[in-house]
Scaffold this active site. Structure first.
Site, PDB file in Angstrom:
ATOM      1  N   TYR A 141       0.785  -1.390   0.031  1.00 10.87           N
ATOM      2  CA  TYR A 141       0.019   0.081  -0.027  1.00 10.87           C
ATOM      3  C   TYR A 141       0.927   1.414  -0.011  1.00 10.87           C
ATOM      4  O   TYR A 141       0.473   2.273  -0.222  1.00 10.87           O
ATOM      5  CB  TYR A 141      -0.948   0.033   1.215  1.00 10.87           C
ATOM      6  CG  TYR A 141      -1.919  -1.053   1.329  1.00 10.87           C
ATOM      7  CD1 TYR A 141      -2.329  -1.712  -0.008  1.00 10.87           C
ATOM      8  CD2 TYR A 141      -2.745  -1.432   2.215  1.00 10.87           C
ATOM      9  CE1 TYR A 141      -3.235  -2.969   0.003  1.00 10.87           C
ATOM     10  CE2 TYR A 141      -3.674  -2.167   2.440  1.00 10.87           C
ATOM     11  CZ  TYR A 141      -4.022  -2.964   1.186  1.00 10.87           C
ATOM     12  OH  TYR A 141      -4.908  -3.942   1.097  1.00 10.87           O
ATOM     13  N   LYS A 192       3.393 -15.250   1.520  1.00 13.98           N
ATOM     14  CA  LYS A 192       3.487 -15.994   0.486  1.00 13.98           C
ATOM     15  C   LYS A 192       4.781 -16.520  -0.003  1.00 13.98           C
ATOM     16  O   LYS A 192       5.306 -15.774  -1.198  1.00 13.98           O
ATOM     17  CB  LYS A 192       2.654 -15.417  -0.578  1.00 13.98           C
ATOM     18  CG  LYS A 192       1.397 -15.407  -0.274  1.00 13.98           C
ATOM     19  CD  LYS A 192       0.331 -16.600  -0.527  1.00 13.98           C
ATOM     20  CE  LYS A 192       0.256 -17.023  -2.202  1.00 13.98           C
ATOM     21  NZ  LYS A 192      -0.437 -18.146  -2.224  1.00 13.98           N
ATOM     22  N   ASP A 225      -2.854 -17.753   1.771  1.00 13.45           N
ATOM     23  CA  ASP A 225      -4.225 -18.338   1.120  1.00 13.45           C
ATOM     24  C   ASP A 225      -4.573 -19.371   1.863  1.00 13.45           C
ATOM     25  O   ASP A 225      -5.687 -19.614   2.012  1.00 13.45           O
ATOM     26  CB  ASP A 225      -3.764 -18.683  -0.389  1.00 13.45           C
ATOM     27  CG  ASP A 225      -2.666 -19.422  -0.715  1.00 13.45           C
ATOM     28  OD1 ASP A 225      -1.732 -19.427   0.381  1.00 13.45           O
ATOM     29  OD2 ASP A 225      -2.530 -20.387  -1.568  1.00 13.45           O
ATOM     30  N   ASP A 249      -5.203  -7.063   5.772  1.00 12.96           N
ATOM     31  CA  ASP A 249      -6.694  -6.157   5.441  1.00 12.96           C
ATOM     32  C   ASP A 249      -7.499  -7.221   5.437  1.00 12.96           C
ATOM     33  O   ASP A 249      -8.719  -7.320   5.662  1.00 12.96           O
ATOM     34  CB  ASP A 249      -6.183  -5.553   4.476  1.00 12.96           C
ATOM     35  CG  ASP A 249      -7.326  -4.462   4.004  1.00 12.96           C
ATOM     36  OD1 ASP A 249      -8.121  -4.425   4.462  1.00 12.96           O
ATOM     37  OD2 ASP A 249      -7.037  -3.728   2.835  1.00 12.96           O
ATOM     38  N   ASP A 253     -10.622  -8.874   8.012  1.00 13.73           N
ATOM     39  CA  ASP A 253     -12.000  -8.724   7.619  1.00 13.73           C
ATOM     40  C   ASP A 253     -12.660 -10.225   7.583  1.00 13.73           C
ATOM     41  O   ASP A 253     -13.850 -10.364   8.097  1.00 13.73           O
ATOM     42  CB  ASP A 253     -12.308  -8.106   6.421  1.00 13.73           C
ATOM     43  CG  ASP A 253     -12.306  -6.526   6.652  1.00 13.73           C
ATOM     44  OD1 ASP A 253     -12.231  -6.224   7.818  1.00 13.73           O
ATOM     45  OD2 ASP A 253     -12.476  -5.793   5.536  1.00 13.73           O
TER      46      ASP A 253
END
Ligand code: NAD
Length: 362
Positions: A141, A192, A225, A249, A253
């Site tokens: 970001y 990852k 993942d 992020d 959620d």
């Protein structure tokens, strides 16, 4: 020494929900030995209307001088036409960046009384208590270079850079290991590393930090993942999850939704030791119900509990507040957003009073 809590109610339902947290503070001051001075100021659209900016320099200085900051929420349709850098949300981003809040803590806690609100089966989410520690100021970001360019062949290309340094990884790693020691003593570190160099570095640095300082904490590495899948398959295997800005992020959620209710979710954003943390509910300013007495104040009251635990050194009072919330829910007291069969629907103000009554009854 009396500590200071800087309160920033913000926009929409912000002032209503923060007022209920203030009732709890008042009770703790009167009955539980909390020594806390409270200051109030504006943030977001309210600050833009009064000061011309969504987070004023004077407000920043007050926040810096405080031990902790409790915020409601910012934003609303009345500021949709305002320049991007003066929008309410820009005020919150400025606060986070100026205060160096690099660690975002998002608990996902399932209260027994609300177990049916989860979209997962009760036997999967019962007793769930996960803390997601998300790196908040680095990664893709913020990484440079970034942009949208036109290539020689006329095609356009959008690009961002995922980047982490050793010190960025170890400082968030330390936060996660320290918190795990006070909870279930287990950390899952998610990246990852199978496809990203920044993930390889993340795994190496977390492994080294663990070996050097935190070998007593159980550490497991997991691809992000797979973590997303495991959160739905077997969420109770997790205690603390530490991850980067982008994966955090999404995973925070996802974990939040295991609990089923936006009005119940607190959060904390922390900087280096000795600087004030910012505590706020996860939800926004809910302009659709602002002023109607329908907002659930529990996420804000639970954010206050996090401030007591992580910034004000009063974990004992945090336990009391959380127990009072649990008791109110067990008694069937419900705002509209968490209403279910057999519950008693109450207003924002009545919910805050119910928590205070539960504190008194304990
Ligand atoms: P929202 O979280 O404000 O609302 C989503 C839905 O959940 C709405 O139906 C709302 O009524 C309901 N809801 C939210 N909090 C509730 C509560 N405590 N009790 C009962 N119901 C609740 O998200 P949105 O509608 O997408 O955004 C509204 C505004 O909030 C926007 O301006 C957005 O930018 C801002 N926002 C601010 C923050 C923040 O301050 N950290 C976070 C998210 C969104």
């Amino acid at each position: 020494m009396t500590q200071t809590l800087q309160i920033l109610p913000g926009d929409g339902i912000g002032p209503e929900i923060v007022a209920e947290a203030e009732k709890v503070i008042e009770w703790l001051r009167g009955h539980a030995g909390l020594e806390l001075h409270v200051e109030r100021d504006l943030i977001g659209g309210q600050a833009y209307d009064a000061y011309g900016v969504p987070f004023a320099d004077e407000t920043l200085e007050k926040c810096r001088a405080a031990s902790a900051i409790l915020m409601g929420s910012v934003g609303g349709p009345q500021w949709d036409g305002v320049d991007y850098d003066k929008r309410p949300e820009a005020g919150l981003l400025r606060a986070r960046s100026e205060l160096g809040l690099f660690a975002n803590l998002r608990p996902a806690l399932v209260f027994d009384a609300l177990i049916d609100a989860s979209s997962l089966k009760p036997e999967i989410v019962r007793g769930l208590d996960i803390l997601i520690v998300r790196e908040l100021t680095g990664g893709v970001y913020f990484g440079e270079p970034r942009g949208i360019e036109t290539l020689a062949n006329g095609e356009r290309r959008g690009f961002n850079t995922q980047t982490y340094t050793t010190s960025e990884i170890t400082r968030i790693g330390r936060v996660a290991f320290e918190l795990a020691r006070k909870r279930g003593n287990k950390v899952h570190s998610c990246e990852k590393a199978n496809v990203m160099e920044s993930g390889v570095l993340w795994r190496e640095e977390i492994t080294a930090l663990h070996a050097a300082t935190y070998a007593d904490v159980e550490l497991e590495h997991m691809y992000a993942d797979n973590c997303a899948m495991q959160l739905l398959r077997n969420p109770s295997q997790f205690d603390v999850i530490v991850t980067d800005n982008l994966f955090g992020d999404i995973l925070s959620d996802e974990a939040a939704m295991l609990t089923g209710s936006l009005g119940m979710l607190p959060s904390a954003s922390l900087g280096v030791a000795g600087t004030p943390g910012l505590y706020e509910p996860v939800h926004g300013s809910a302009p659709d119900i602002a002023g109607l007495g329908k907002a659930n104040p529990l996420a804000t009251i639970l954010s206050l509990a996090m401030a007591l635990r992580y910034s004000l050194e009063r974990g004992d009072l945090a336990d009391m507040v959380e127990a009072a919330v649990r008791r109110v829910l067990n008694d069937g007291v419900r705002t509209a957003d968490i209403m279910s069969t057999g519950g008693r629907e109450v207003s924002t103000d009545e919910m805050g009073s119910a928590v205070v009554a539960a504190l008194s009854a304990a």
